[in-house]
Design a protein around this motif. Structure first.
Motif, PDB file in Angstrom:
ATOM      1  N   TYR A 113      32.743  42.590  37.520  1.00 22.61           N
ATOM      2  CA  TYR A 113      33.931  43.434  37.502  1.00 22.61           C
ATOM      3  C   TYR A 113      33.863  44.408  38.673  1.00 22.61           C
ATOM      4  N   LEU A 114      34.992  45.028  38.963  1.00 22.48           N
ATOM      5  CA  LEU A 114      35.080  46.147  39.898  1.00 22.48           C
ATOM      6  C   LEU A 114      35.592  47.368  39.141  1.00 22.48           C
ATOM      7  N   ILE A 116      37.381  50.966  39.324  1.00 18.80           N
ATOM      8  CA  ILE A 116      38.265  51.766  40.168  1.00 18.80           C
ATOM      9  C   ILE A 116      38.252  53.201  39.656  1.00 18.80           C
ATOM     10  N   ALA A 129      44.968  47.329  42.058  1.00 22.17           N
ATOM     11  CA  ALA A 129      44.796  45.966  41.539  1.00 22.17           C
ATOM     12  C   ALA A 129      45.471  44.951  42.460  1.00 22.17           C
ATOM     13  N   ILE A 132      43.312  44.498  45.569  1.00 21.30           N
ATOM     14  CA  ILE A 132      42.115  43.705  45.270  1.00 21.30           C
ATOM     15  C   ILE A 132      42.475  42.223  45.155  1.00 21.30           C
ATOM     16  N   ASP A 133      43.560  41.929  44.473  1.00 23.25           N
ATOM     17  CA  ASP A 133      43.948  40.527  44.306  1.00 23.25           C
ATOM     18  C   ASP A 133      44.347  39.893  45.639  1.00 23.25           C
ATOM     19  N   LEU A 147      38.894  43.981  36.201  1.00 19.45           N
ATOM     20  CA  LEU A 147      38.956  45.346  36.711  1.00 19.45           C
ATOM     21  C   LEU A 147      38.729  46.350  35.582  1.00 19.45           C
ATOM     22  N   HIS A 148      37.930  47.368  35.887  1.00 18.09           N
ATOM     23  CA  HIS A 148      37.739  48.515  35.014  1.00 18.09           C
ATOM     24  C   HIS A 148      38.283  49.734  35.755  1.00 18.09           C
ATOM     25  N   ALA A 149      38.646  50.765  35.009  1.00 16.27           N
ATOM     26  CA  ALA A 149      39.151  51.979  35.651  1.00 16.27           C
ATOM     27  C   ALA A 149      38.673  53.202  34.893  1.00 16.27           C
ATOM     28  N   ARG A 168      45.401  43.092  34.370  1.00 16.59           N
ATOM     29  CA  ARG A 168      44.152  42.914  35.114  1.00 16.59           C
ATOM     30  C   ARG A 168      43.047  43.828  34.603  1.00 16.59           C
ATOM     31  N   ILE A 169      43.380  44.752  33.715  1.00 21.55           N
ATOM     32  CA  ILE A 169      42.387  45.703  33.215  1.00 21.55           C
ATOM     33  C   ILE A 169      41.633  45.116  32.031  1.00 21.55           C
TER      34      ILE A 169
END
Length: 339
Positions: A113-114, A116, A129, A132-133, A147-149, A168-169
């Motif tokens: 994961y990434l 943010i 997002a 990134i995509d 994706l994490h935030a 996407r989260i």
């Protein structure tokens, strides 16, 4: 004879499934600590994630160089289980795109994961997002990286339900220190401590809103840090309150000594596991019709509403306990019923 039906096929509708993430997310940014954390993960197994920190872990102005190190580690044999993520800089930081231009081609296929940090509102998260995509496509990646935030600004908290709903989260985390600081002294320093963060109304409200938003959208709420990393009792108490009172299913670690207590606290008890196994196996044998079950001398009726809860208890136990620590019935159940 009719084949036994898997609980995931019976108890949940499409879109209800929550990502099955480890209960502990360990952050590290200095190279020696990053390597030691990956070695500890190899020893304990994928019961915790390692997030290589390219924001607070990078020297100011050295974020892109740090991204090269993160990419090297994430794509190396040290990433034994595919449970290594990376925190990049905020979307409006000049190094946001350059970091991704390093991470995605070199390690995009290996990153779990990434993260943010510091979106100021939903639009920040959406644009991050989308960027990134787009860069992932340019890098030739065949997957959309989860994706994490971090929710740590007033605007992000205001938009938290919208953020949790973004497709996407996968997970939202609470950024305690930045959230308290954003109140410009109106929230006292004590609210950053292991006890005060569960008592101040504004902090407690933020935690509850994040957890509620995540559960409403089948995402994972991740609890903030406990900075008193040498106080094991304070850590366990915080982890217990986060998981049992506030509905968090994941928690940050900032020191290796915090990993085991977090994992242990978030793991269902032996009695909870035994009860859940009995109920799920009986329900499965009854083809998910209502059943009567006796626990601690009390006879109770159960149906699909409670079956969902007990199935999630078993998922949590299977995810957090090493195979050697799991009851034989639990191992057998997941061996014969693959998700």
């Amino acid at each position: 004879m009719t084949a036994l039906r898997h609980p995931q096929d019976v108890l949940f509708e499409e879109g209800d499934a929550v990502p099955q993430l480890p209960v502990c997310d360990h952050y590290c940014g200095v190279e020696v600590r990053m390597r030691k954390s990956l070695q500890l993960q190899a020893e304990l197994g994928p019961v915790f994630d390692v997030t290589l920190d390219g924001e607070d872990g990078a020297p100011v102005g050295g974020e892109v160089e740090h991204a090269h190190l993160i990419a090297e580690l994430a794509s190396s044999e040290l990433n034994a289980f595919g449970r290594v993520g990376a925190r990049v800089v905020p979307f409006d930081h000049p190094a946001f795109v350059p970091m991704l231009e390093v991470l995605l081609p070199k390690a995009g296929a290996q990153l779990a994961y990434l993260m943010i940090p510091k979106p100021r509102h939903f639009d920040d998260l959406k644009h991050a997002a989308d960027t990134i995509d787009q860069l992932s496509t340019q890098a030739g990646l065949q997957r959309a990286i989860p994706l994490h935030a971090l929710v740590e600004t007033h605007g992000a908290l205001r938009d938290v339900f919208q953020m949790a709903a973004h497709p996407r989260i996968e997970s939202l985390s609470f950024g305690l220190m930045d959230f308290v600081s954003a109140h410009r002294g109106a929230i006292p320093q004590s609210a950053m401590g292991s006890q005060g963060q569960f008592e101040h109304p504004l902090v407690l409200r933020a935690k509850l809103d994040i957890a509620a938003a995540c559960h409403a959208e089948s995402k994972v709420p991740s609890h903030c840090v406990v900075t008193e990393f040498k106080d094991a009792d304070a850590l366990r108490a915080s982890a217990h309150r986060a998981s049992r009172e506030l509905g968090y299913t994941r928690m940050w670690s900032i020191h290796p000594d915090q990993i085991r207590p977090i994992v242990e606290t978030f793991t269902p008890s032996a009695d909870e596991i035994h009860q859940a196994l009995e109920i799920i196996l009986a329900a499965q044998a009854a083809d998910w019709a209502p059943i009567r079950h006796t626990h601690q001398g009390r006879v109770q009726l159960h149906d699909r509403a409670s079956y969902r809860y007990f199935w999630q208890v078993l998922q949590s136990a299977h995810r957090t306990l090493a195979p050697a620590q799991q009851p034989t019935e639990l191992v057998s159940f997941f061996t014969s019923h693959q998700d």
